[in-house]
Design a protein around this motif. Structure first.
Motif, PDB file in Angstrom:
ATOM      1  N   ALA A 245       0.837  -1.205   0.000  1.00 25.66           N
ATOM      2  CA  ALA A 245       0.000   0.000   0.000  1.00 25.66           C
ATOM      3  C   ALA A 245       0.868   1.249   0.000  1.00 25.66           C
ATOM      4  O   ALA A 245       0.556   2.250  -0.687  1.00 25.66           O
ATOM      5  CB  ALA A 245      -0.936  -0.019   1.203  1.00 25.66           C
ATOM      6  N   PHE A 246       1.958   1.220   0.729  1.00 23.59           N
ATOM      7  CA  PHE A 246       2.855   2.371   0.784  1.00 23.59           C
ATOM      8  C   PHE A 246       3.578   2.557  -0.550  1.00 23.59           C
ATOM      9  O   PHE A 246       3.708   3.687  -1.044  1.00 23.59           O
ATOM     10  CB  PHE A 246       3.869   2.183   1.917  1.00 23.59           C
ATOM     11  N   LEU A 247       4.037   1.468  -1.160  1.00 20.56           N
ATOM     12  CA  LEU A 247       4.765   1.567  -2.435  1.00 20.56           C
ATOM     13  C   LEU A 247       3.870   2.113  -3.538  1.00 20.56           C
ATOM     14  O   LEU A 247       4.333   2.884  -4.395  1.00 20.56           O
ATOM     15  CB  LEU A 247       5.305   0.194  -2.840  1.00 20.56           C
ATOM     16  N   ARG A 248       2.605   1.723  -3.563  1.00 19.08           N
ATOM     17  CA  ARG A 248       1.690   2.185  -4.615  1.00 19.08           C
ATOM     18  C   ARG A 248       1.438   3.688  -4.523  1.00 19.08           C
ATOM     19  O   ARG A 248       1.002   4.299  -5.501  1.00 19.08           O
ATOM     20  CB  ARG A 248       0.370   1.421  -4.527  1.00 19.08           C
ATOM     21  N   GLN A 249       1.713   4.293  -3.375  1.00 16.80           N
ATOM     22  CA  GLN A 249       1.502   5.728  -3.210  1.00 16.80           C
ATOM     23  C   GLN A 249       2.713   6.555  -3.648  1.00 16.80           C
ATOM     24  O   GLN A 249       2.612   7.778  -3.751  1.00 16.80           O
ATOM     25  CB  GLN A 249       1.205   6.044  -1.732  1.00 16.80           C
TER      26      GLN A 249
ATOM     27  N   LEU B 201       2.242   0.241 -13.787  1.00 19.85           N
ATOM     28  CA  LEU B 201       1.672  -0.313 -15.011  1.00 19.85           C
ATOM     29  C   LEU B 201       1.606  -1.834 -14.925  1.00 19.85           C
ATOM     30  O   LEU B 201       2.312  -2.468 -14.142  1.00 19.85           O
ATOM     31  CB  LEU B 201       2.521   0.096 -16.215  1.00 19.85           C
ATOM     32  N   GLU B 202       0.755  -2.427 -15.749  1.00 17.40           N
ATOM     33  CA  GLU B 202       0.620  -3.875 -15.776  1.00 17.40           C
ATOM     34  C   GLU B 202       1.946  -4.510 -16.191  1.00 17.40           C
ATOM     35  O   GLU B 202       2.552  -4.131 -17.174  1.00 17.40           O
ATOM     36  CB  GLU B 202      -0.481  -4.282 -16.751  1.00 17.40           C
TER      37      GLU B 202
ATOM     38  N   TYR C 192      10.317  -5.772  -4.544  1.00 21.23           N
ATOM     39  CA  TYR C 192      10.641  -5.561  -5.954  1.00 21.23           C
ATOM     40  C   TYR C 192       9.788  -4.422  -6.490  1.00 21.23           C
ATOM     41  O   TYR C 192       8.577  -4.369  -6.232  1.00 21.23           O
ATOM     42  CB  TYR C 192      10.380  -6.823  -6.778  1.00 21.23           C
ATOM     43  N   PHE C 193      10.416  -3.513  -7.261  1.00 24.05           N
ATOM     44  CA  PHE C 193       9.684  -2.381  -7.819  1.00 24.05           C
ATOM     45  C   PHE C 193      10.379  -1.907  -9.091  1.00 24.05           C
ATOM     46  O   PHE C 193      11.579  -2.134  -9.286  1.00 24.05           O
ATOM     47  CB  PHE C 193       9.603  -1.226  -6.803  1.00 24.05           C
ATOM     48  N   TRP C 194       9.621  -1.232  -9.958  1.00 29.20           N
ATOM     49  CA  TRP C 194      10.127  -0.716 -11.228  1.00 29.20           C
ATOM     50  C   TRP C 194      10.216   0.805 -11.171  1.00 29.20           C
ATOM     51  O   TRP C 194       9.311   1.467 -10.665  1.00 29.20           O
ATOM     52  CB  TRP C 194       9.210  -1.112 -12.388  1.00 29.20           C
TER      53      TRP C 194
ATOM     54  N   LYS D  40      12.252   6.023   3.000  1.00 31.22           N
ATOM     55  CA  LYS D  40      10.828   6.223   3.233  1.00 31.22           C
ATOM     56  C   LYS D  40      10.185   4.977   3.849  1.00 31.22           C
ATOM     57  O   LYS D  40       9.348   5.081   4.760  1.00 31.22           O
ATOM     58  CB  LYS D  40      10.121   6.571   1.918  1.00 31.22           C
ATOM     59  N   VAL D  41      10.565   3.798   3.341  1.00 36.01           N
ATOM     60  CA  VAL D  41      10.011   2.552   3.864  1.00 36.01           C
ATOM     61  C   VAL D  41      10.389   2.367   5.330  1.00 36.01           C
ATOM     62  O   VAL D  41       9.553   1.980   6.173  1.00 36.01           O
ATOM     63  CB  VAL D  41      10.490   1.354   3.020  1.00 36.01           C
TER      64      VAL D  41
END
Length: 275
Positions: free
Chosen positions: A203-207, A214-215, A236-238, A258-259
């Motif tokens: 939830a935090f990463l999506r913000q 993106l898909e 994992y993140f892009w 931030k995390v």
């Protein structure tokens, strides 16, 4: 004996006077050929840059065209002087000469041919961030013999083209997107669970605006290890990879900070983050 020497020198002087106008004309032609080679190669380079939008390929072809024009001028000058036999011999023996020169200068010829291949079909462009063996940096130029890479600490590294062609090459910026990851070690306690921590992290990463959603490029988390009430989670993140050093790596560092601040605020004691 002195008479013979005088006669020979006189003969040589007469021959020199006979050839002198041709030598002067050949010298003028050679100078003109060099001038024309510089102008034509410059015009060709500017036109290639406008049409191909590829400065690396344009610069490489410009250098080759310049040497070709200069060679043609040299052959024309030799023809004017009267060395047509030598010119014909050079052209006729080009195959044998190429074999001899290629054998004598194997490394130079190999690097030149590798440069030609890289110029037309290569895995990088100018300012791409690449890794070749243990060398990492921005591509600055492709020369006839070497590829110039500027490392992140400001060093210029000249790599032989044959090495660039043969060795595995990692391009961090060609796609424009890069997946990164880091490890989060957290003690979730008796009141929570690894699944709950994963939900909060996602939830935090999506913000975060720098994290792509993106898909096919959405962030995700893998549980690597648990021990008692502690868990190791791989995040994992892009992100964008257009500027690897000052963009991608800094984004990762800022996101990790931030995390950690979010986990501390959520009540998880002393979370540990690592690469």
């Amino acid at each position: 004996m002195l008479n013979d020497l005088n006669r020979v020198l006189s003969s040589y002087w007469q021959q020199f006077l006979y050839v002198l106008p041709k030598l002067a004309l050949a010298l003028v032609l050679l100078v003109v050929a060099i001038f024309i080679a510089n102008r034509l190669s410059g015009l060709l380079g500017s036109r290639l840059r406008r049409r191909s939008h590829d400065p690396l390929l344009a610069d490489f072809l410009t250098r080759i065209s310049k040497w070709v024009f200069m060679l043609l001028g040299l052959l024309l000058a030799m023809e004017v002087v009267g060395l047509s036999g030598i010119v014909s011999g050079l052209l006729a023996g080009a195959g044998l000469s190429a074999f001899i020169v290629g054998f004598a200068f194997k490394d130079i010829a190999e690097n030149f041919l590798a440069g030609v291949i890289l110029a037309f079909n290569r895995p990088f462009h100018i300012n791409d961030t690449v890794q070749i063996k243990d060398q990492v940096g921005h591509v600055e130029a492709l020369n006839l013999r070497t590829t110039l890479i500027r490392s992140f600490d400001g060093k210029h590294v000249f790599l032989p083209n044959s090495l660039v062609l043969k060795e595995p090459l990692i391009n961090f910026t060609r796609d424009g997107n890069l997946r990164q990851d880091f490890l989060v070690s957290v003690d979730y306690g008796a009141a929570s669970s690894p699944a709950r921590v994963q939900e909060q992290l996602l939830a935090f990463l999506r913000q975060q605006p720098e994290v792509q959603a993106l898909e096919g490029r959405k962030p995700y988390i893998i549980l690597e290890k648990t021990a008692g009430t502690a868990a190791d989670l791989r995040v994992y993140f892009w992100t964008s990879a257009e500027e690897y050093r000052s963009g991608t790596l800094q984004q990762k560092s800022q996101l990790m900070q931030k995390v950690k601040a979010m986990l501390l605020q959520a009540g998880y004691p002393a979370p540990n983050l690592a690469q």
